[in-house]
Design an enzyme around this catalytic site. Structure first.
Site, PDB file in Angstrom:
ATOM      1  N   CYS A   1      34.471  73.743  28.801  1.00  9.50           N
ATOM      2  CA  CYS A   1      35.788  74.113  29.382  1.00  9.50           C
ATOM      3  C   CYS A   1      36.946  73.771  28.457  1.00  9.50           C
ATOM      4  O   CYS A   1      38.110  74.005  28.797  1.00  9.50           O
ATOM      5  CB  CYS A   1      35.983  73.401  30.732  1.00  9.50           C
TER       6      CYS A   1
ATOM      7  N   THR B   1      26.754  36.898  32.309  1.00  6.16           N
ATOM      8  CA  THR B   1      27.893  37.599  32.898  1.00  6.16           C
ATOM      9  C   THR B   1      28.825  36.602  33.571  1.00  6.16           C
ATOM     10  O   THR B   1      28.402  35.629  34.159  1.00  6.16           O
ATOM     11  CB  THR B   1      27.451  38.687  33.908  1.00  6.16           C
TER      12      THR B   1
ATOM     13  N   ASN C   1      26.165  46.192  30.733  1.00  2.00           N
ATOM     14  CA  ASN C   1      26.447  46.505  29.336  1.00  2.00           C
ATOM     15  C   ASN C   1      26.248  47.993  29.083  1.00  2.00           C
ATOM     16  O   ASN C   1      25.366  48.615  29.673  1.00  2.00           O
ATOM     17  CB  ASN C   1      25.516  45.698  28.406  1.00  2.00           C
ATOM     18  N   VAL C   2      27.060  48.512  28.190  1.00  2.27           N
ATOM     19  CA  VAL C   2      26.980  49.939  27.868  1.00  2.27           C
ATOM     20  C   VAL C   2      26.408  50.129  26.460  1.00  2.27           C
ATOM     21  O   VAL C   2      26.361  51.240  25.960  1.00  2.27           O
ATOM     22  CB  VAL C   2      28.385  50.599  27.980  1.00  2.27           C
ATOM     23  N   ASP C   3      25.938  48.996  25.842  1.00  7.92           N
ATOM     24  CA  ASP C   3      25.584  49.046  24.411  1.00  7.92           C
ATOM     25  C   ASP C   3      24.183  49.596  24.117  1.00  7.92           C
ATOM     26  O   ASP C   3      23.852  49.855  22.960  1.00  7.92           O
ATOM     27  CB  ASP C   3      25.747  47.636  23.778  1.00  7.92           C
TER      28      ASP C   3
ATOM     29  N   ASN D   1      23.813  30.958  31.726  1.00  6.93           N
ATOM     30  CA  ASN D   1      25.135  31.194  31.143  1.00  6.93           C
ATOM     31  C   ASN D   1      25.512  29.971  30.316  1.00  6.93           C
ATOM     32  O   ASN D   1      25.118  28.859  30.639  1.00  6.93           O
ATOM     33  CB  ASN D   1      26.166  31.419  32.271  1.00  6.93           C
TER      34      ASN D   1
ATOM     35  N   TYR E   1      36.645  52.922  21.584  1.00  3.45           N
ATOM     36  CA  TYR E   1      35.197  53.095  21.826  1.00  3.45           C
ATOM     37  C   TYR E   1      34.470  53.399  20.530  1.00  3.45           C
ATOM     38  O   TYR E   1      33.336  52.991  20.318  1.00  3.45           O
ATOM     39  CB  TYR E   1      34.974  54.171  22.902  1.00  3.45           C
TER      40      TYR E   1
ATOM     41  N   HIS F   1      27.284  50.536  34.648  1.00  2.96           N
ATOM     42  CA  HIS F   1      28.615  50.839  34.104  1.00  2.96           C
ATOM     43  C   HIS F   1      28.570  51.919  33.032  1.00  2.96           C
ATOM     44  O   HIS F   1      29.501  52.069  32.252  1.00  2.96           O
ATOM     45  CB  HIS F   1      29.289  49.573  33.553  1.00  2.96           C
TER      46      HIS F   1
ATOM     47  N   CYS G   1      35.180  68.676  33.586  1.00  2.00           N
ATOM     48  CA  CYS G   1      34.049  69.304  34.299  1.00  2.00           C
ATOM     49  C   CYS G   1      32.840  68.373  34.228  1.00  2.00           C
ATOM     50  O   CYS G   1      32.961  67.236  33.772  1.00  2.00           O
ATOM     51  CB  CYS G   1      33.752  70.680  33.680  1.00  2.00           C
TER      52      CYS G   1
HETATM   53  C1  BV8 Z   1      35.741  50.006  41.450  1.00  2.00           C
HETATM   54  C2  BV8 Z   1      32.409  49.523  31.270  1.00  2.00           C
HETATM   55  C3  BV8 Z   1      36.782  51.243  43.145  1.00  2.00           C
HETATM   56  C4  BV8 Z   1      33.420  50.057  30.336  1.00  2.00           C
HETATM   57  C5  BV8 Z   1      33.436  47.860  32.719  1.00  2.00           C
HETATM   58  C6  BV8 Z   1      40.541  42.417  42.625  1.00  2.00           C
HETATM   59  C7  BV8 Z   1      39.458  41.759  43.197  1.00  2.00           C
HETATM   60  C8  BV8 Z   1      38.174  42.315  43.160  1.00  2.00           C
HETATM   61  C9  BV8 Z   1      37.959  43.554  42.545  1.00  2.00           C
HETATM   62  C10 BV8 Z   1      39.050  44.181  41.979  1.00  2.00           C
HETATM   63  C11 BV8 Z   1      40.332  43.642  42.021  1.00  2.00           C
HETATM   64  N1  BV8 Z   1      41.162  44.488  41.372  1.00  2.00           N
HETATM   65  C12 BV8 Z   1      40.463  45.558  40.934  1.00  2.00           C
HETATM   66  C13 BV8 Z   1      39.185  45.390  41.318  1.00  2.00           C
HETATM   67  C14 BV8 Z   1      38.079  46.296  41.080  1.00  2.00           C
HETATM   68  C15 BV8 Z   1      37.612  46.174  39.632  1.00  2.00           C
HETATM   69  C16 BV8 Z   1      37.351  44.741  39.266  1.00  2.00           C
HETATM   70  O1  BV8 Z   1      36.335  44.171  39.644  1.00  2.00           O
HETATM   71  N2  BV8 Z   1      38.288  44.171  38.479  1.00  2.00           N
HETATM   72  C17 BV8 Z   1      38.105  42.797  38.016  1.00  2.00           C
HETATM   73  C18 BV8 Z   1      38.781  42.645  36.635  1.00  2.00           C
HETATM   74  C19 BV8 Z   1      38.730  41.839  39.039  1.00  2.00           C
HETATM   75  N3  BV8 Z   1      36.369  46.904  39.581  1.00  2.00           N
HETATM   76  C20 BV8 Z   1      36.404  48.228  39.328  1.00  2.00           C
HETATM   77  O2  BV8 Z   1      37.414  48.843  39.079  1.00  2.00           O
HETATM   78  C21 BV8 Z   1      35.067  48.928  39.424  1.00  2.00           C
HETATM   79  N4  BV8 Z   1      35.258  50.105  40.227  1.00  2.00           N
HETATM   80  O3  BV8 Z   1      35.926  48.977  42.051  1.00  2.00           O
HETATM   81  O4  BV8 Z   1      36.041  51.231  41.949  1.00  2.00           O
HETATM   82  C22 BV8 Z   1      36.386  52.478  43.794  1.00  2.00           C
HETATM   83  C23 BV8 Z   1      35.515  52.405  44.869  1.00  2.00           C
HETATM   84  C24 BV8 Z   1      35.159  53.574  45.491  1.00  2.00           C
HETATM   85  C25 BV8 Z   1      35.653  54.805  45.017  1.00  2.00           C
HETATM   86  C26 BV8 Z   1      36.504  54.843  43.903  1.00  2.00           C
HETATM   87  C27 BV8 Z   1      36.860  53.689  43.267  1.00  2.00           C
HETATM   88  C28 BV8 Z   1      34.580  49.367  38.054  1.00  2.00           C
HETATM   89  C29 BV8 Z   1      34.259  48.167  37.223  1.00  2.00           C
HETATM   90  C30 BV8 Z   1      33.593  48.609  35.935  1.00  2.00           C
HETATM   91  C31 BV8 Z   1      34.572  48.504  34.792  1.00  2.00           C
HETATM   92  N5  BV8 Z   1      33.862  48.778  33.538  1.00  2.00           N
HETATM   93  N6  BV8 Z   1      32.763  48.153  31.598  1.00  2.00           N
HETATM   94  C32 BV8 Z   1      33.335  49.406  28.990  1.00  2.00           C
HETATM   95  O5  BV8 Z   1      32.372  48.655  28.711  1.00  2.00           O
HETATM   96  O6  BV8 Z   1      34.252  49.670  28.206  1.00  2.00           O
HETATM   97  S1  BV8 Z   1      33.692  46.221  33.091  1.00  2.00           S
HETATM   98  C33 BV8 Z   1      33.226  45.196  31.794  1.00  2.00           C
HETATM   99  O7  BV8 Z   1      33.544  43.853  32.176  1.00  2.00           O
HETATM  100  C34 BV8 Z   1      31.740  45.132  31.558  1.00  2.00           C
HETATM  101  O8  BV8 Z   1      31.053  46.298  31.802  1.00  2.00           O
HETATM  102  C35 BV8 Z   1      31.258  44.052  32.496  1.00  2.00           C
HETATM  103  O9  BV8 Z   1      30.715  44.623  33.630  1.00  2.00           O
HETATM  104  C36 BV8 Z   1      32.499  43.429  32.980  1.00  2.00           C
HETATM  105  C37 BV8 Z   1      32.351  41.931  33.051  1.00  2.00           C
HETATM  106  O10 BV8 Z   1      32.123  41.480  31.792  1.00  2.00           O
HETATM  107  P1  BV8 Z   1      30.820  40.574  31.484  1.00  2.00           P
HETATM  108  O11 BV8 Z   1      29.693  41.478  31.149  1.00  2.00           O
HETATM  109  O12 BV8 Z   1      30.575  39.579  32.550  1.00  2.00           O
HETATM  110  O13 BV8 Z   1      31.329  39.899  30.193  1.00  2.00           O
HETATM  111  P2  BV8 Z   1      32.412  38.735  30.118  1.00  2.00           P
HETATM  112  O14 BV8 Z   1      32.974  38.721  28.734  1.00  2.00           O
HETATM  113  O15 BV8 Z   1      33.352  38.823  31.278  1.00  2.00           O
HETATM  114  O16 BV8 Z   1      31.530  37.446  30.346  1.00  2.00           O
HETATM  115  C38 BV8 Z   1      30.543  37.111  29.394  1.00  2.00           C
HETATM  116  C39 BV8 Z   1      29.774  35.968  30.014  1.00  2.00           C
HETATM  117  O17 BV8 Z   1      28.689  35.639  29.179  1.00  2.00           O
HETATM  118  C40 BV8 Z   1      30.617  34.705  30.158  1.00  2.00           C
HETATM  119  O18 BV8 Z   1      30.320  34.132  31.409  1.00  2.00           O
HETATM  120  C41 BV8 Z   1      30.120  33.816  29.014  1.00  2.00           C
HETATM  121  O19 BV8 Z   1      30.137  32.457  29.377  1.00  2.00           O
HETATM  122  C42 BV8 Z   1      28.704  34.267  28.875  1.00  2.00           C
HETATM  123  N7  BV8 Z   1      28.131  34.169  27.523  1.00  2.00           N
HETATM  124  C43 BV8 Z   1      28.728  34.490  26.350  1.00  2.00           C
HETATM  125  N8  BV8 Z   1      27.833  34.352  25.343  1.00  2.00           N
HETATM  126  C44 BV8 Z   1      26.653  33.952  25.914  1.00  2.00           C
HETATM  127  C45 BV8 Z   1      26.845  33.839  27.306  1.00  2.00           C
HETATM  128  N9  BV8 Z   1      25.864  33.468  28.148  1.00  2.00           N
HETATM  129  C46 BV8 Z   1      24.662  33.195  27.608  1.00  2.00           C
HETATM  130  N10 BV8 Z   1      24.400  33.287  26.280  1.00  2.00           N
HETATM  131  C47 BV8 Z   1      25.363  33.665  25.420  1.00  2.00           C
HETATM  132  N11 BV8 Z   1      25.081  33.755  24.105  1.00  2.00           N
HETATM  133 ZN    ZN Z   2      34.454  70.433  30.462  1.00  2.00          ZN
END
Ligand code: BV8
Ligand code: ZN
Length: 225
Positions: A141, A179, A94-96, A200, A59, A111, A122
């Site tokens: 803590c 996305t 995005n987190v940026d 996209n 990070y 996110h 805590c």
């Molecule tokens: C949850 C923050 C449960 C941290 C992130 C199987 C099936 C379905 C779901 C799941 C599964 N197995 C597990 C899950 C759940 C899981 C999930 O969805 N996994 C995926 C991999 C299948 N989800 C979770 O765990 C979520 N929580 O479900 O909790 C729960 C419920 C109740 C109670 C308790 C628990 C949490 C998900 C959040 C994870 N955190 N980020 C950090 O940033 O470090 S995810 C991270 O990837 C990003 O935040 C973003 O959200 C995510 C997707 O990435 P994108 O933003 O889409 O980027 P990517 O590179 O993938 O794509 C870029 C796109 O842009 C492409 O399409 C490309 O073509 C395009 N592009 C590129 N350049 C350009 C462009 N387009 C236009 N112009 C350009 N110039």
């Molecule tokens: Zn603490």
């Protein structure tokens, strides 16, 4: 075909693609943020518990990258769109923080925020632009602080998520930009929308189901929109 100029309420969902032209690698693209690791290896509570130093450093590397980045024409186009639209909500994965820097007002960070650190034990949290090498101790803590982002397996911030769902279901148009629509529940927002415009560079799992799928870069297409 809905004319954006007529839309009274617009919701926008952005992903890493909108920051790509600011020099921040996407998650799954070439040279992506995950290049040496699989997402599940780093952005998870298990990874942090197993190797807090590695996760914290990753990070830190991203914070430094982001600190050097500027919002691009895509971010700025969304600021302009917000100015012109009576009801506007920007939902970002995005987190940026580049949407804040560009001047967007109503932002839902589903996110979390890389410029926040919070306690792993805590409820303490703070804005944190520090670049300390080690996860700092919680002043309340003593447990380790962690990045204030949502990891895989963690639930999204309740209030923010509810607002995002409401905004999308009430919007005339959902504009989805940069996305891969592969991470849930964020991608599930597309199912709630009445009318989706996707911007996209490539196809996504939703491309053949949205009303309009514009192929191109955010920095080029969004200003034109
Ligand atoms: C949850 C923050 C449960 C941290 C992130 C199987 C099936 C379905 C779901 C799941 C599964 N197995 C597990 C899950 C759940 C899981 C999930 O969805 N996994 C995926 C991999 C299948 N989800 C979770 O765990 C979520 N929580 O479900 O909790 C729960 C419920 C109740 C109670 C308790 C628990 C949490 C998900 C959040 C994870 N955190 N980020 C950090 O940033 O470090 S995810 C991270 O990837 C990003 O935040 C973003 O959200 C995510 C997707 O990435 P994108 O933003 O889409 O980027 P990517 O590179 O993938 O794509 C870029 C796109 O842009 C492409 O399409 C490309 O073509 C395009 N592009 C590129 N350049 C350009 C462009 N387009 C236009 N112009 C350009 N110039
Ligand atoms: Zn603490």
């Amino acid at each position: 075909m809905i004319d954006l100029r007529e839309a009274q309420s617009i919701a926008v969902l952005t992903g890493a693609g909108i920051s790509a032209e600011s020099g921040i690698p996407t998650f799954r693209g070439p040279g992506g943020l995950w290049r040496n690791f699989r997402p599940e290896e780093l952005a998870t509570p298990e990874a942090f518990a197993r190797d807090p130093q590695l996760v914290w450093e990753w990070y830190l590397w991203r914070r430094r990258l982001i600190a050097a980045a500027e919002p691009n024409a895509g971010h700025r186009a969304l600021v302009e769109l917000e100015r012109r639209t009576p009801r506007f909500t920007l939902i970002t994965q995005n987190v940026d923080g580049l949407h804040d820097l560009a001047g967007s007002q109503r932002i839902l960070k589903i996110h979390g925020d890389i410029w926040h650190s919070r306690c792993s034990a805590c409820s303490y949290q703070r804005r944190d632009r520090s670049t300390e090498e080690m996860p700092p101790p919680c002043p309340e803590c003593g447990a380790m602080l962690r990045p204030g982002v949502v990891w895989f397996g963690e639930s999204l911030p309740r209030i923010v998520w509810d607002e995002a769902e409401r905004a999308v279901s009430q919007a005339d148009v959902l504009l989805v930009a940069g996305t891969s629509a592969t991470v849930y529940p964020a991608a599930g927002l597309l199912h709630l929308a009445r009318y989706v415009i996707e911007v996209n560079q490539e196809e996504t799992p939703f491309s053949d189901r949205v009303a309009v799928s514009l192929r191109g870069s955010c920095g080029e297409v969004l200003p034109r929109l």
